[in-house]
Write a protein that holds these residues in place. Structure first.
Motif, PDB file in Angstrom:
ATOM      1  N   LYS A  89       9.300   4.126  42.213  1.00 40.94           N
ATOM      2  CA  LYS A  89      10.181   3.462  43.182  1.00 40.94           C
ATOM      3  C   LYS A  89      11.669   3.728  42.907  1.00 40.94           C
ATOM      4  CE  LYS A  89       7.215  -0.306  44.743  1.00 40.94           C
ATOM      5  NZ  LYS A  89       5.945  -0.020  44.168  1.00 40.94           N
ATOM      6  N   TYR A  90      11.950   4.934  42.379  1.00 42.83           N
ATOM      7  CA  TYR A  90      13.349   5.310  42.161  1.00 42.83           C
ATOM      8  C   TYR A  90      13.979   5.834  43.445  1.00 42.83           C
ATOM      9  CZ  TYR A  90      12.568   4.929  37.122  1.00 42.83           C
ATOM     10  OH  TYR A  90      12.284   4.464  35.869  1.00 42.83           O
ATOM     11  N   ILE A  91      13.131   6.410  44.328  1.00 41.49           N
ATOM     12  CA  ILE A  91      13.610   6.895  45.618  1.00 41.49           C
ATOM     13  C   ILE A  91      12.607   6.496  46.688  1.00 41.49           C
ATOM     14  CG2 ILE A  91      14.899   8.899  44.722  1.00 41.49           C
ATOM     15  CD1 ILE A  91      12.484  10.657  45.491  1.00 41.49           C
ATOM     16  N   THR A  92      13.054   6.593  47.954  1.00 37.54           N
ATOM     17  CA  THR A  92      12.156   6.294  49.074  1.00 37.54           C
ATOM     18  C   THR A  92      11.604   7.599  49.639  1.00 37.54           C
ATOM     19  OG1 THR A  92      13.940   6.432  50.708  1.00 37.54           O
ATOM     20  CG2 THR A  92      13.576   4.288  49.661  1.00 37.54           C
ATOM     21  N   GLN A  93      10.590   7.450  50.494  1.00 36.15           N
ATOM     22  CA  GLN A  93      10.000   8.640  51.117  1.00 36.15           C
ATOM     23  C   GLN A  93      11.029   9.361  51.983  1.00 36.15           C
ATOM     24  OE1 GLN A  93       6.646   9.812  50.668  1.00 36.15           O
ATOM     25  NE2 GLN A  93       7.643  11.606  51.594  1.00 36.15           N
ATOM     26  N   GLU A  94      11.881   8.552  52.684  1.00 39.80           N
ATOM     27  CA  GLU A  94      12.912   9.158  53.535  1.00 39.80           C
ATOM     28  C   GLU A  94      13.884   9.992  52.698  1.00 39.80           C
ATOM     29  OE1 GLU A  94      12.052   5.990  53.574  1.00 39.80           O
ATOM     30  OE2 GLU A  94      11.005   5.889  55.514  1.00 39.80           O
ATOM     31  N   GLN A  95      14.291   9.439  51.543  1.00 37.03           N
ATOM     32  CA  GLN A  95      15.213  10.178  50.678  1.00 37.03           C
ATOM     33  C   GLN A  95      14.571  11.466  50.159  1.00 37.03           C
ATOM     34  OE1 GLN A  95      16.021   6.983  47.899  1.00 37.03           O
ATOM     35  NE2 GLN A  95      18.111   6.733  48.695  1.00 37.03           N
ATOM     36  N   LEU A  96      13.289  11.391  49.816  1.00 37.22           N
ATOM     37  CA  LEU A  96      12.587  12.579  49.333  1.00 37.22           C
ATOM     38  C   LEU A  96      12.525  13.646  50.419  1.00 37.22           C
ATOM     39  CD1 LEU A  96      10.930  14.113  47.238  1.00 37.22           C
ATOM     40  CD2 LEU A  96       8.900  12.861  47.987  1.00 37.22           C
ATOM     41  N   ASP A  97      12.208  13.234  51.653  1.00 35.09           N
ATOM     42  CA  ASP A  97      12.126  14.197  52.758  1.00 35.09           C
ATOM     43  C   ASP A  97      13.487  14.859  52.995  1.00 35.09           C
ATOM     44  OD1 ASP A  97       9.488  13.535  53.059  1.00 35.09           O
ATOM     45  OD2 ASP A  97       9.815  12.109  54.704  1.00 35.09           O
ATOM     46  N   GLN A  98      14.544  14.027  52.954  1.00 34.25           N
ATOM     47  CA  GLN A  98      15.887  14.567  53.184  1.00 34.25           C
ATOM     48  C   GLN A  98      16.268  15.564  52.082  1.00 34.25           C
ATOM     49  OE1 GLN A  98      18.866  11.545  53.870  1.00 34.25           O
ATOM     50  NE2 GLN A  98      20.548  13.005  53.576  1.00 34.25           N
ATOM     51  N   ALA A  99      15.907  15.229  50.839  1.00 37.23           N
ATOM     52  CA  ALA A  99      16.218  16.107  49.713  1.00 37.23           C
ATOM     53  C   ALA A  99      15.453  17.426  49.808  1.00 37.23           C
ATOM     54  CB  ALA A  99      15.893  15.405  48.395  1.00 37.23           C
ATOM     55  N   LEU A 100      14.200  17.347  50.271  1.00 39.08           N
ATOM     56  CA  LEU A 100      13.397  18.572  50.412  1.00 39.08           C
ATOM     57  C   LEU A 100      13.994  19.490  51.472  1.00 39.08           C
ATOM     58  CD1 LEU A 100       9.810  17.024  50.142  1.00 39.08           C
ATOM     59  CD2 LEU A 100      10.876  18.606  48.508  1.00 39.08           C
ATOM     60  N   GLU A 101      14.519  18.888  52.566  1.00 37.46           N
ATOM     61  CA  GLU A 101      15.176  19.692  53.607  1.00 37.46           C
ATOM     62  C   GLU A 101      16.435  20.361  53.054  1.00 37.46           C
ATOM     63  OE1 GLU A 101      14.454  20.548  56.775  1.00 37.46           O
ATOM     64  OE2 GLU A 101      12.477  19.697  56.331  1.00 37.46           O
ATOM     65  N   GLU A 102      17.207  19.566  52.310  1.00 35.89           N
ATOM     66  CA  GLU A 102      18.448  20.100  51.721  1.00 35.89           C
ATOM     67  C   GLU A 102      18.132  21.203  50.722  1.00 35.89           C
ATOM     68  OE1 GLU A 102      22.572  20.407  51.120  1.00 35.89           O
ATOM     69  OE2 GLU A 102      21.426  19.343  52.676  1.00 35.89           O
ATOM     70  N   GLN A 103      17.025  21.026  49.990  1.00 36.94           N
ATOM     71  CA  GLN A 103      16.632  22.014  48.984  1.00 36.94           C
ATOM     72  C   GLN A 103      16.334  23.364  49.626  1.00 36.94           C
ATOM     73  OE1 GLN A 103      12.866  21.365  47.092  1.00 36.94           O
ATOM     74  NE2 GLN A 103      13.442  22.444  45.203  1.00 36.94           N
ATOM     75  N   LYS A 104      15.737  23.335  50.832  1.00 34.61           N
ATOM     76  CA  LYS A 104      15.432  24.594  51.532  1.00 34.61           C
ATOM     77  C   LYS A 104      16.707  25.362  51.860  1.00 34.61           C
ATOM     78  CE  LYS A 104      11.194  22.844  53.703  1.00 34.61           C
ATOM     79  NZ  LYS A 104      10.599  22.357  54.972  1.00 34.61           N
ATOM     80  N   LYS A 105      17.810  24.624  52.128  1.00 38.42           N
ATOM     81  CA  LYS A 105      19.080  25.277  52.486  1.00 38.42           C
ATOM     82  C   LYS A 105      19.782  25.836  51.253  1.00 38.42           C
ATOM     83  CE  LYS A 105      19.853  21.872  56.145  1.00 38.42           C
ATOM     84  NZ  LYS A 105      20.724  20.728  56.522  1.00 38.42           N
ATOM     85  N   THR A 106      19.783  25.048  50.173  1.00 36.60           N
ATOM     86  CA  THR A 106      20.598  25.427  49.006  1.00 36.60           C
ATOM     87  C   THR A 106      19.831  26.241  47.967  1.00 36.60           C
ATOM     88  OG1 THR A 106      20.037  23.381  47.825  1.00 36.60           O
ATOM     89  CG2 THR A 106      21.977  23.331  49.278  1.00 36.60           C
ATOM     90  N   GLY A 107      18.512  26.044  47.916  1.00 35.54           N
ATOM     91  CA  GLY A 107      17.726  26.743  46.902  1.00 35.54           C
ATOM     92  C   GLY A 107      17.806  26.104  45.533  1.00 35.54           C
ATOM     93  N   LYS A 108      18.499  24.949  45.428  1.00 35.59           N
ATOM     94  CA  LYS A 108      18.605  24.267  44.131  1.00 35.59           C
ATOM     95  C   LYS A 108      17.299  23.554  43.811  1.00 35.59           C
ATOM     96  CE  LYS A 108      23.592  23.279  44.330  1.00 35.59           C
ATOM     97  NZ  LYS A 108      24.600  22.201  44.341  1.00 35.59           N
ATOM     98  N   ARG A 109      17.141  23.158  42.519  1.00 37.29           N
ATOM     99  CA  ARG A 109      15.963  22.381  42.134  1.00 37.29           C
ATOM    100  C   ARG A 109      16.017  21.007  42.802  1.00 37.29           C
ATOM    101  NH1 ARG A 109      13.203  24.140  37.277  1.00 37.29           N
ATOM    102  NH2 ARG A 109      14.003  26.173  36.667  1.00 37.29           N
ATOM    103  N   LEU A 110      14.825  20.418  43.011  1.00 34.73           N
ATOM    104  CA  LEU A 110      14.755  19.145  43.725  1.00 34.73           C
ATOM    105  C   LEU A 110      15.537  18.052  42.993  1.00 34.73           C
ATOM    106  CD1 LEU A 110      13.638  17.418  46.034  1.00 34.73           C
ATOM    107  CD2 LEU A 110      11.569  17.052  44.656  1.00 34.73           C
ATOM    108  N   GLY A 111      15.380  18.017  41.669  1.00 32.69           N
ATOM    109  CA  GLY A 111      16.075  16.984  40.897  1.00 32.69           C
ATOM    110  C   GLY A 111      17.572  17.059  41.067  1.00 32.69           C
ATOM    111  N   ARG A 112      18.139  18.292  40.965  1.00 27.67           N
ATOM    112  CA  ARG A 112      19.578  18.472  41.119  1.00 27.67           C
ATOM    113  C   ARG A 112      20.017  18.083  42.531  1.00 27.67           C
ATOM    114  NH1 ARG A 112      23.662  17.542  38.773  1.00 27.67           N
ATOM    115  NH2 ARG A 112      22.501  18.197  36.939  1.00 27.67           N
ATOM    116  N   THR A 113      19.179  18.382  43.522  1.00 27.28           N
ATOM    117  CA  THR A 113      19.502  18.035  44.913  1.00 27.28           C
ATOM    118  C   THR A 113      19.577  16.519  45.086  1.00 27.28           C
ATOM    119  OG1 THR A 113      18.359  20.043  45.640  1.00 27.28           O
ATOM    120  CG2 THR A 113      18.798  18.379  47.322  1.00 27.28           C
ATOM    121  N   LEU A 114      18.636  15.797  44.478  1.00 26.87           N
ATOM    122  CA  LEU A 114      18.639  14.328  44.562  1.00 26.87           C
ATOM    123  C   LEU A 114      19.910  13.741  43.948  1.00 26.87           C
ATOM    124  CD1 LEU A 114      14.894  13.741  43.622  1.00 26.87           C
ATOM    125  CD2 LEU A 114      15.955  13.058  45.795  1.00 26.87           C
TER     126      LEU A 114
END
Length: 645
Positions: A77-102
């Motif tokens: 419960k550190y993040i919500t599903q919405e935040q995870l989805d948004q981070a995954l979308e951002e990750q596709k653009k930047t190519g950074k690791r998911l953790g760094r994106t969060l």
């Protein structure tokens, strides 16, 4: 990486202040006796709580289940599903690791991310702020590597692994334990096993700055601190002692350790400050310490008289000198490891007499750092026309190229750079030096030993039987050496050497004074480079400066010419200078100059002819041009070319 956790657990707990040495020794003996994992024994013995161990290790002791980082963060419960989805979308653009994106999206703090990663990869997580770093550890990795890959060397450990095999390992902290490329680079550099712990990015960067902030203030403070700890009441005690030859009081164990620390610190500090020499000069009431930096001696914190004999003896011991012999000059040498590379120190002792203390020894250590002074010719500050002429000369099939100037003017650096410029697997390059100051791969470097009969002259005879293409002779110091060098040049070899003269033209009368034939000298010499070193203006505090009209008139300087100086800042310790650069004068003999040599003309006559017919740029001309370009001050340029009128 679980075995890595086991290996480092004891050291990690000690260095973070959770355990002491006795507790660890008791727990380790129980571990060996029972075979139960060390972590469980520590918990059973009540030395560490499971919560504490878990927070330090970042590993749930009872579970080794691995989950994707997104799933772990959702489950906790550190993040919500919405935040995870948004981070995954951002990750596709930047190519950074998911953790760094969060972290970049500010969905969670970096410290929390590192803790989660630590649990996922079963790698210990440490906070470096109060971590007890091993001062020897960071000598194995250079600063630039640590900064480039965000790695902090923490400590060295020796012991047995689970199979009772002896292992030596360096424990490092890094932000990404999955980066095997960086881990392999570190392993290759340190030539031993590497254990990994995790720390936050900010923590790693801050610790690297703290550890390597040594090119000035922090090292100076540490040396001053060490000295001040031993200084209390020293002056009074020295006065009371009265007679200089009386025995020094015995040092306590603590003071003995202080001696070792002071010697280590003063050598490390000198290397960090890019000093060329360390001077230790006994005085009646203290030991004077000076570093030669950028050609000038700078006085450092004085060392108490009480520690003087032990510090001098410590250096003699390191240099493999006879510590009992204090009546005659001695020479020695030793090597230290500093920031992952080896630095040679050439040591010389010289007996001096003090009124109260009697005979003492002054010690000078010349620092031969293989990482400093390695400049390619194109970066050494040559005028473009001079650089082309010089490169042509050192690529000639035969002849002699001389480099002249006083001691400490950078002649050896220029010769080494020339050798590196022409170094090729198709030619045989051999040298004779006294001493060998810098080792170059692919070059056969001979060390002169007069006591054993290996003189410059004997060396040339031997080298000519070694099928050389290029020969470097440390110095043409007598007729025998010089005549053999000329003979080698005339029989198809290229010879590099040095000579002590004020300018390039003065090399010819100097060689004739040795008894060499003028026609041989005029034929063999392909070029003479005279050089000086001037102090470089600090780039952080450089500003325009006014030059007096009288000086402009004396030097025939145009009123529009703008010169510069450094006003002094923290970066240059208030001196206005940082580093040095060269000024050069290169004489390539033409037919007129060769005829003047045969007529035994003076250096001044040869110089005037070279300026008129060869368009030679003199030291004074090159110095003023570098002052105009803002590399040095007009005072430095004029002072270095004082003999060049």
């Amino acid at each position: 990486m679980i075995s890595n956790t086991k290996m480092n657990l004891g050291q990690l707990l000690i260095r973070q202040g959770v355990l002491d040495e006795d507790q660890l020794a008791h727990a380790t003996s129980e571990h060996k006796r029972t075979g139960i994992p060390l972590a469980k024994i520590l918990i059973r013995l009540g030395m560490v709580s499971e919560d504490t161990l878990t927070s330090i290790l970042g590993v749930q002791m009872q579970s080794a289940t691995k989950m994707r980082i997104g799933e772990m963060l959702l489950a906790q419960k550190y993040i919500t599903q919405e935040q995870l989805d948004q981070a995954l979308e951002e990750q596709k653009k930047t190519g950074k690791r998911l953790g760094r994106t969060l972290v970049d999206l500010k969905f969670m703090p970096e410290e929390r991310l590192v803790e989660i990663l630590s649990k996922q990869f079963e790698v210990p997580y440490v906070r470096l702020e109060n971590f007890a770093l091993d001062p020897d550890a960071y000598t194995y990795l250079p600063e630039d590597l640590c900064k480039a890959y965000k790695v902090v060397p923490l400590f060295l450990s020796k012991g047995e692994d689970d199979r009772r095999v002896q292992r030596e390992a360096l424990t490092i902290a890094m932000t990404d334990p999955t980066n095997m490329r960086v881990i392999n680079i570190v392993k290759f550099k340190v030539k031993m096993e590497v254990d990994i712990v995790m720390a936050s990015d900010a923590d790693v960067v801050k610790t690297i700055e703290r550890v390597f902030a040594g090119h000035g203030a922090s090292n100076e403070e540490s040396l001053a601190e060490l000295i001040s700890e031993s200084k209390e009441g020293e002056e009074l005690e020295t006065v009371e002692r009265g007679q200089g030859n009386s025995d020094e009081p015995e040092l306590t164990d603590e003071e003995g350790r202080a001696v070792v620390k002071i010697v280590t610190t003063l050598i490390h500090e000198a290397i960090a400050r890019h000093a060329s020499d360390i001077h230790l000069e006994p005085q009646e009431t203290f030991l004077k310490l000076r570093y030669r930096i950028d050609g000038d001696l700078q006085v450092m914190s004085p060392i108490p008289a009480r520690l003087m004999p032990q510090i001098l003896s410590r250096i003699k011991l390191l240099s493999k000198m006879d510590i009992a012999e204090k009546r005659k000059p001695l020479d020695g040498r030793f090597t230290v490891r500093y920031k992952g590379s080896e630095v040679d120190l050439r040591v010389s002792s010289f007996p001096i007499s003090l009124r109260k203390r009697g005979v003492c020894e002054k010690i000078v250590m010349r620092i031969l750092d293989p990482n400093s002074g390695q400049f390619p010719l194109k970066d050494m500050g040559f005028d473009p026309r001079v650089l082309k002429q010089f490169i042509d000369a050192i690529n000639a099939p035969n002849g002699i190229v001389l480099v002249t100037g006083p001691t400490g003017s950078g002649k050896s650096t220029t010769l080494y750079a020339s050798i590196r410029e022409i170094l090729d697997s198709t030619i045989n390059i051999s040298t004779m030096e006294d001493p060998v100051e810098l080792n170059i791969d692919g070059v056969n470097q001979g060390q002169i030993n007069n006591a054993a009969g290996f003189t410059f002259a004997a060396g040339i005879r031997a080298l000519l039987r070694q099928d050389p293409d290029v020969i470097m002779i440390g110095e043409m110091r007598d007729q025998e050496t010089s005549s053999m060098a000329i003979e080698a040049a005339l029989t198809g070899h290229l010879v590099f050497s040095t000579l002590h003269t004020n300018d390039a033209a003065g090399a010819f009368p100097r060689l004739l004074e040795m008894g060499l034939e003028p026609f041989l000298v005029s034929t063999a010499i392909k070029g003479v480079l005279a050089q000086r070193l001037v102090r470089r203006i600090c780039k952080y505090c450089k500003e325009p400066v006014e030059i007096s009209q009288s000086l402009r008139d004396e030097l025939h300087l145009d009123p529009s010419m703008q010169f510069y100086h450094g006003k002094g800042c923290d970066k240059c310790d208030g001196s206005g200078y940082k580093g040095r650069c060269g000024i050069y004068e290169f004489l390539v003999p033409n037919e007129t100059v060769r005829n003047l040599i045969i007529k035994r003309s003076s250096g001044d006559v040869i110089k005037r002819a070279a300026m008129q017919e060869c368009d030679m740029i003199t030291l004074r001309m090159d110095g003023i041009q570098k002052a105009l370009d803002g590399h040095t001050t007009l005072e430095q340029a004029i002072g270095a070319s004082a003999a060049d009128d």
